[in-house]
Scaffold this motif. Structure first.
Motif, PDB file in Angstrom:
ATOM      1  N   CYS A  31       9.018   5.722   4.372  1.00 35.29           N
ATOM      2  CA  CYS A  31       7.684   5.865   3.665  1.00 35.29           C
ATOM      3  C   CYS A  31       6.553   5.944   4.501  1.00 35.29           C
ATOM      4  O   CYS A  31       6.722   5.460   5.669  1.00 35.29           O
ATOM      5  CB  CYS A  31       7.694   4.389   2.738  1.00 35.29           C
ATOM      6  SG  CYS A  31       6.050   4.145   2.169  1.00 35.29           S
TER       7      CYS A  31
ATOM      8  N   GLU B  78      11.003   9.666  -1.841  1.00 34.82           N
ATOM      9  CA  GLU B  78       9.995  10.571  -1.824  1.00 34.82           C
ATOM     10  C   GLU B  78       9.058  10.011  -0.566  1.00 34.82           C
ATOM     11  O   GLU B  78       9.196   9.368   0.073  1.00 34.82           O
ATOM     12  CB  GLU B  78       9.129   9.896  -3.273  1.00 34.82           C
ATOM     13  CG  GLU B  78      10.093  10.319  -4.395  1.00 34.82           C
ATOM     14  CD  GLU B  78       9.391   9.802  -5.799  1.00 34.82           C
ATOM     15  OE1 GLU B  78       8.191   9.858  -5.769  1.00 34.82           O
ATOM     16  OE2 GLU B  78      10.394   9.496  -6.431  1.00 34.82           O
ATOM     17  N   ASP B  79       7.795  10.535  -0.806  1.00 30.17           N
ATOM     18  CA  ASP B  79       6.796  10.448   0.427  1.00 30.17           C
ATOM     19  C   ASP B  79       6.520   9.002   0.495  1.00 30.17           C
ATOM     20  O   ASP B  79       6.244   8.283   1.508  1.00 30.17           O
ATOM     21  CB  ASP B  79       5.608  11.097   0.332  1.00 30.17           C
ATOM     22  CG  ASP B  79       5.700  12.582   0.537  1.00 30.17           C
ATOM     23  OD1 ASP B  79       6.738  12.933   1.202  1.00 30.17           O
ATOM     24  OD2 ASP B  79       5.068  13.268  -0.030  1.00 30.17           O
ATOM     25  N   LEU B  80       6.539   8.123  -0.728  1.00 27.64           N
ATOM     26  CA  LEU B  80       5.994   6.543  -0.695  1.00 27.64           C
ATOM     27  C   LEU B  80       7.343   5.870  -1.207  1.00 27.64           C
ATOM     28  O   LEU B  80       7.941   6.480  -2.176  1.00 27.64           O
ATOM     29  CB  LEU B  80       4.893   6.394  -1.401  1.00 27.64           C
ATOM     30  CG  LEU B  80       3.591   7.194  -1.188  1.00 27.64           C
ATOM     31  CD1 LEU B  80       2.542   6.540  -2.245  1.00 27.64           C
ATOM     32  CD2 LEU B  80       3.401   6.538   0.231  1.00 27.64           C
ATOM     33  N   CYS B  81       7.769   4.647  -0.901  1.00 28.84           N
ATOM     34  CA  CYS B  81       8.665   3.914  -1.384  1.00 28.84           C
ATOM     35  C   CYS B  81       8.320   3.269  -2.684  1.00 28.84           C
ATOM     36  O   CYS B  81       7.151   3.406  -3.027  1.00 28.84           O
ATOM     37  CB  CYS B  81       9.069   3.012  -0.269  1.00 28.84           C
ATOM     38  SG  CYS B  81       7.940   1.431  -0.092  1.00 28.84           S
ATOM     39  N   ARG B  82       9.306   2.815  -3.137  1.00 25.60           N
ATOM     40  CA  ARG B  82       9.254   2.091  -4.568  1.00 25.60           C
ATOM     41  C   ARG B  82       8.041   1.098  -4.667  1.00 25.60           C
ATOM     42  O   ARG B  82       7.097   1.059  -5.530  1.00 25.60           O
ATOM     43  CB  ARG B  82      10.463   1.467  -5.048  1.00 25.60           C
ATOM     44  CG  ARG B  82      10.607   0.700  -6.382  1.00 25.60           C
ATOM     45  CD  ARG B  82      12.033   0.040  -6.576  1.00 25.60           C
ATOM     46  NE  ARG B  82      12.285  -0.798  -5.476  1.00 25.60           N
ATOM     47  CZ  ARG B  82      11.937  -1.992  -5.112  1.00 25.60           C
ATOM     48  NH1 ARG B  82      11.099  -2.552  -5.849  1.00 25.60           N
ATOM     49  NH2 ARG B  82      12.608  -2.423  -4.162  1.00 25.60           N
TER      50      ARG B  82
ATOM     51  N   ARG C  32       2.703  -6.295  -0.375  1.00 27.22           N
ATOM     52  CA  ARG C  32       3.474  -5.177   0.166  1.00 27.22           C
ATOM     53  C   ARG C  32       3.780  -5.181   1.442  1.00 27.22           C
ATOM     54  O   ARG C  32       3.710  -6.468   2.238  1.00 27.22           O
ATOM     55  CB  ARG C  32       2.378  -4.223   0.335  1.00 27.22           C
ATOM     56  CG  ARG C  32       1.978  -3.807  -1.073  1.00 27.22           C
ATOM     57  CD  ARG C  32       0.728  -2.723  -0.977  1.00 27.22           C
ATOM     58  NE  ARG C  32       0.135  -2.349  -2.431  1.00 27.22           N
ATOM     59  CZ  ARG C  32       0.466  -1.419  -3.020  1.00 27.22           C
ATOM     60  NH1 ARG C  32       1.017  -0.350  -2.557  1.00 27.22           N
ATOM     61  NH2 ARG C  32      -0.041  -1.109  -4.318  1.00 27.22           N
TER      62      ARG C  32
ATOM     63  N   CYS D 137       5.414   0.600  -2.378  1.00 23.54           N
ATOM     64  CA  CYS D 137       4.105   1.352  -1.981  1.00 23.54           C
ATOM     65  C   CYS D 137       3.629   1.998  -3.323  1.00 23.54           C
ATOM     66  O   CYS D 137       2.543   2.148  -3.471  1.00 23.54           O
ATOM     67  CB  CYS D 137       4.097   2.195  -0.930  1.00 23.54           C
ATOM     68  SG  CYS D 137       4.204   1.185   0.599  1.00 23.54           S
ATOM     69  N   ARG D 138       4.240   2.386  -4.204  1.00 22.88           N
ATOM     70  CA  ARG D 138       4.082   3.157  -5.460  1.00 22.88           C
ATOM     71  C   ARG D 138       3.510   2.119  -6.610  1.00 22.88           C
ATOM     72  O   ARG D 138       2.948   2.608  -7.379  1.00 22.88           O
ATOM     73  CB  ARG D 138       5.174   4.011  -5.968  1.00 22.88           C
ATOM     74  CG  ARG D 138       5.459   5.198  -5.230  1.00 22.88           C
ATOM     75  CD  ARG D 138       6.286   6.601  -5.843  1.00 22.88           C
ATOM     76  NE  ARG D 138       7.469   5.795  -6.614  1.00 22.88           N
ATOM     77  CZ  ARG D 138       8.519   5.676  -5.955  1.00 22.88           C
ATOM     78  NH1 ARG D 138       9.002   6.178  -4.784  1.00 22.88           N
ATOM     79  NH2 ARG D 138       9.765   5.272  -6.624  1.00 22.88           N
ATOM     80  N   ASP D 139       4.266   0.804  -6.442  1.00 17.67           N
ATOM     81  CA  ASP D 139       3.796  -0.128  -7.639  1.00 17.67           C
ATOM     82  C   ASP D 139       2.369  -0.534  -7.572  1.00 17.67           C
ATOM     83  O   ASP D 139       2.181  -1.227  -6.560  1.00 17.67           O
ATOM     84  CB  ASP D 139       4.931  -0.940  -7.497  1.00 17.67           C
ATOM     85  CG  ASP D 139       5.019  -2.087  -8.563  1.00 17.67           C
ATOM     86  OD1 ASP D 139       3.914  -2.115  -9.411  1.00 17.67           O
ATOM     87  OD2 ASP D 139       5.734  -2.961  -8.743  1.00 17.67           O
ATOM     88  N   PRO D 140       1.868  -0.242  -8.488  1.00 16.26           N
ATOM     89  CA  PRO D 140       0.111  -0.576  -8.528  1.00 16.26           C
ATOM     90  C   PRO D 140       0.200  -2.058  -8.756  1.00 16.26           C
ATOM     91  O   PRO D 140      -1.102  -2.581  -8.555  1.00 16.26           O
ATOM     92  CB  PRO D 140      -0.331   0.119  -9.558  1.00 16.26           C
ATOM     93  CG  PRO D 140       0.879   0.651 -10.454  1.00 16.26           C
ATOM     94  CD  PRO D 140       1.803   0.715  -9.605  1.00 16.26           C
TER      95      PRO D 140
ATOM     96  N   ALA E 113      12.951   5.657   1.549  1.00 14.87           N
ATOM     97  CA  ALA E 113      12.398   6.225   0.392  1.00 14.87           C
ATOM     98  C   ALA E 113      12.850   7.428   0.067  1.00 14.87           C
ATOM     99  O   ALA E 113      13.354   8.318   0.960  1.00 14.87           O
ATOM    100  CB  ALA E 113      10.762   6.355   0.491  1.00 14.87           C
TER     101      ALA E 113
END
Length: 199
Positions: free
Chosen positions: A56, A65-69, A102, A71-74, A63
């Motif tokens: 990440c 993607e560029d961000l892990c699960r 986080r 870090c993507r979770d608002p 991860a």
């Protein structure tokens, strides 16, 4: 010693963490006797993970993607940051379902014997993350061993001037354990971390 590719396989398996010579030999012979389809699935999984998994860009966790699960979770609390040594520590904490903040993965711990110093860890990236002022509490969740303690002490000293709330995970007696089998350090920590019981 075996010949050719069998010995090569044993040698490569023996380079994996926690796999000694006997275990490497057992795994090699298991693979030799395994069904061809099972071995192909293993090879495919190894190839896939190397091709698709990265770290990440924000926290250093694994991860796809560029961000892990996380870090993507608002819904995660961005004001609380839990600092861990490795991505496997994130998984362990997530299993508790107790932490909603986080993470920041250091990528190891300070270990002078192994030549790992603060500059070899993701401490610079941590300081960059803290510059925004969004984080108000740091939970240091390094391992309760010599290297983890050295890392926690270094982080506490480095972060103190920032005026953040800095806490360390409590350590002590495991649930289901017996006092007579606890070492002095663990028992001492249990006394230090004792809490008031509500009757």
């Amino acid at each position: 010693m075996y010949e050719g590719v069998v010995q090569d396989l044993i040698d490569e398996l023996g380079r994996l963490p926690g796999v000694g010579p006997k275990s490497a030999q057992r795994i090699a012979f298991y693979l030799l006797q395994a069904d061809e389809a099972d071995v192909r699935r293993l090879v495919s999984a190894l190839t896939e993970v190397k091709a698709r998994v990265r770290f990440c860009q924000v926290c250093g966790n694994v991860a796809e993607e560029d961000l892990c699960r996380v870090c993507r979770d608002p819904r995660r609390d961005a004001s609380v940051l839990c600092v861990v040594e490795e991505p496997k520590d994130v998984v362990a904490i997530e299993r508790t379902r107790e932490f909603r903040g986080r993470y920041h993965v250091l990528g190891g711990a300070i270990s002078p014997i192994e030549g790992v110093g603060p500059d070899d860890l993701r401490i610079r990236e941590l300081m960059t993350r803290l510059a925004s002022g969004e984080v108000t509490e740091i939970i240091i969740a390094t391992d309760p061993n010599l290297e983890g303690e050295a890392t926690a002490t270094y982080l506490a000293r480095t972060l103190k001037p920032l005026g953040l709330r800095i806490t360390r995970l409590a350590s002590g007696l495991p649930v289901g354990g017996d006092l007579e089998y606890a070492d002095e350090v663990t028992l001492g920590r249990a006394f230090e971390g004792r809490r008031l019981l509500d009757a």
